[in-house]
Design an enzyme around this catalytic site. Structure first.
Site, short mmCIF file in Angstrom:
data_model
loop_
_atom_site.label_atom_id
_atom_site.label_comp_id
_atom_site.label_asym_id
_atom_site.label_seq_id
_atom_site.Cartn_x
_atom_site.Cartn_y
_atom_site.Cartn_z
N ASP A 1 0.87 -1.18 0.00
CA ASP A 1 0.00 0.00 0.00
C ASP A 1 0.90 1.23 0.00
OD1 ASP A 1 -2.09 1.73 0.11
OD2 ASP A 1 -2.90 1.03 2.01
N ASP B 1 -2.70 2.23 -6.20
CA ASP B 1 -1.61 2.25 -5.22
C ASP B 1 -1.62 1.06 -4.28
OD1 ASP B 1 -3.98 3.01 -4.00
OD2 ASP B 1 -3.00 4.33 -2.56
N GLU B 2 -2.32 0.00 -4.63
CA GLU B 2 -2.47 -1.11 -3.68
C GLU B 2 -2.59 -2.42 -4.45
OE1 GLU B 2 -5.49 -2.25 0.03
OE2 GLU B 2 -5.94 -0.57 -1.31
#
Length: 503
Positions: A11, A105-106
């Protein structure tokens, strides 16, 4: 559950805000809020400096401004975020063929499938190496969680924030989960959490003590059984490399409620076209068109229409959304509109109605042109076309610009016929601020600059560089962005250039 912590969850830390701070040296170490910059916007991401004031994601921007009035409030720059995300996902792909992106983003990674980890020590080495590579490639930081299941890996990455790594050893799950709030578990939202609270269950250990039968009685069989298994640490969900999107949609919140029916219809047309652009970019088509309307009193209405077959024709989507709008009462005002397409497919079916509509539109446009050209009084005199006024230039906070004399910069603010620009680059020192007229011809919109420039890269044609190999820490190579929306080269002016070096 696995016997080794070989599921990794990455993350990125405050991703949008961190990318803006990396791109704008003058904002580093200062509160930054990315999201809708109007009074009705919503916070997408807040930097850690802004979070100290109580600002968080999904908060109304108006509330965030009251809590943190001195923060920099910036519009999102998704072309930059996507380019950096592609770099991060490529690094994850080097670890394993099984990478499950959850957002820009993860992502989850199955380290065992990639053969890079089979025990705690090798998993930790892979996680630390990944964090170092991400920093070298993007200049940003990410938090890594390692565990024997997806649920626990995600919990571990939350504990590692910001810029850390947490590994949960198999066999310690119940001890770790016990004191945590029930909202920690996947599938427990505000409503379920409140329902459990009223039943006297606020911590995960309370769920375990209540037992599976009690949870089934409270929540139903499917949800109760699943929640009990997660409470005792059991999560057998695999890492899935391909996750098909179920829908494509766009929506806008307006600064002032819309009352004019013609304007509302025009906004629906514009949103329909944007939705189709996203649909085509994904190589998909859809069968059901959905219209979302949030009225002045915050009541939200959705209407849908299922077509005869999948389509990616903008005329079809526009017409369907327009028909749906006719069934909605907008007399009190509209604060939000959205258009979406569901029932996605990989093919399209030619729509005869769309073809007919296109022919009608073409015929009407020809008739309109003839009517304008012909003199209404007769005599065959052609009237001179009335020139349209140029559209008013609009500069948004955070927008990338370039000036013919001063080079690359970004908009700090605009209003009263003026726009203020700070001229700086990601690899420069904090730059100077200058103010121009809104219509200054030397000031033009630009594309984002790369956050990290490769050593010796004068052209800066790629969004960033990445390590050539994990063993060669000092060697780098340039990588193409794959043709998607990326970060173009910086200007070729005679400005000073320098390599950022390894962080």
């Amino acid at each position: 559950m696995r016997s080794a912590p070989t599921i990794l969850h990455l993350d990125m830390d405050a991703f949008y805000a961190a990318a803006e701070q990396a791109a704008k040296p003058s904002l580093r170490g200062k509160p930054v809020v990315v999201g809708g910059i109007g009074t009705r916007g919503v916070v997408a991401t807040a930097s850690y400096e802004a979070r100290r004031f109580g600002v968080h994601s999904a908060m109304p921007v108006a509330q965030a401004r009251r809590l943190c009035p001195n923060a920099a409030y910036l519009m999102p720059r998704f072309s930059l975020y996507r380019a950096v995300s592609e770099q991060v996902m490529e690094l994850l792909g080097r670890l394993s063929p099984l990478v499950e992106p959850l957002s820009l983003d993860e992502a989850f990674v199955d380290l065992e499938a990639g053969g890079v980890a089979d025990d705690s020590a090798s998993a930790r080495r892979a996680g630390e190496r990944l964090r170092a590579d991400i920093r070298a490639v993007t200049g940003l930081t990410g938090s890594v969680g390692l565990a024997g299941s997806k649920m626990l890996a995600k919990i571990a990455s939350e504990q590692a924030k910001p810029d850390g790594l947490t590994l949960i050893e198999p066999g310690t799950e119940r001890e770790l989960l016990g004191p945590m709030p029930v909202r920690t578990l996947p599938g427990v939202g505000p409503a379920t959490g409140e329902h459990l609270r009223r039943a006297g269950m606020t911590a995960v250990v309370d769920l375990v003590e209540a037992g599976e039968d009690e949870l089934v009685r409270l929540l139903g069989k499917a949800h109760g059984v699943s929640l009990y298994r997660m409470a005792v640490g059991h999560d057998d969900r695999p890492v899935v490399a391909e996750r098909d999107a179920k829908s494509v949609s766009v929506e806008d919140t307006f600064e002032v409620d819309l009352h004019d029916r013609v304007r509302i219809r025009a906004e629906v047309v514009r949103l329909s076209d944007r939705c189709v652009q996203r649909l085509r970019a994904a190589g998909r088509s859809g069968r059901t068109v959905v219209l979302k309307v949030r009225r002045y009193d915050f009541s939200t209405l959705t209407r849908s229409e299922t077509l005869r077959g999948p389509t990616d024709d903008p005329a079809v989507v526009r017409e369907a959304a327009g028909r749906l709008l006719e069934s909605v009462d907008t007399t009190g005002g509209v604060r939000l509109l959205g258009v979406g397409v569901t029932g996605l497919a990989d093919f399209t079916q030619e729509d005869l109605f769309a073809q007919a509509a296109g022919e009608r539109a073409h015929a009407e446009s020809q008739s309109a042109e003839e009517a304008v050209e012909a003199d209404p009084g007769g005599g065959g005199v052609l009237t001179a076309p009335v020139p349209e006024a140029p559209p008013e230039r609009r500069w948004l906070a955070g927008q990338d610009v370039r000036h013919a004399a001063h080079g690359a910069g970004w908009v700090q603010g605009s209003g009263v016929g003026r726009v203020t620009v700070r001229f700086e680059e990601p690899t420069s020192a904090p730059g100077r601020v200058r103010t121009f007229k809104m219509d200054d011809p030397d000031l033009v919109p630009s594309d984002p600059l790369p956050l990290v420039r490769a050593a010796g890269d004068q052209a800066g044609s790629s969004p960033a560089s990445r390590p050539k190999s994990r063993s060669g820490r000092g060697r780098r190579r340039r990588v193409r962005s794959g043709g998607r929306a990326g970060v173009p080269a910086p200007g070729r002016g005679g400005g000073r250039r320098r390599s950022p070096g390894r962080p």
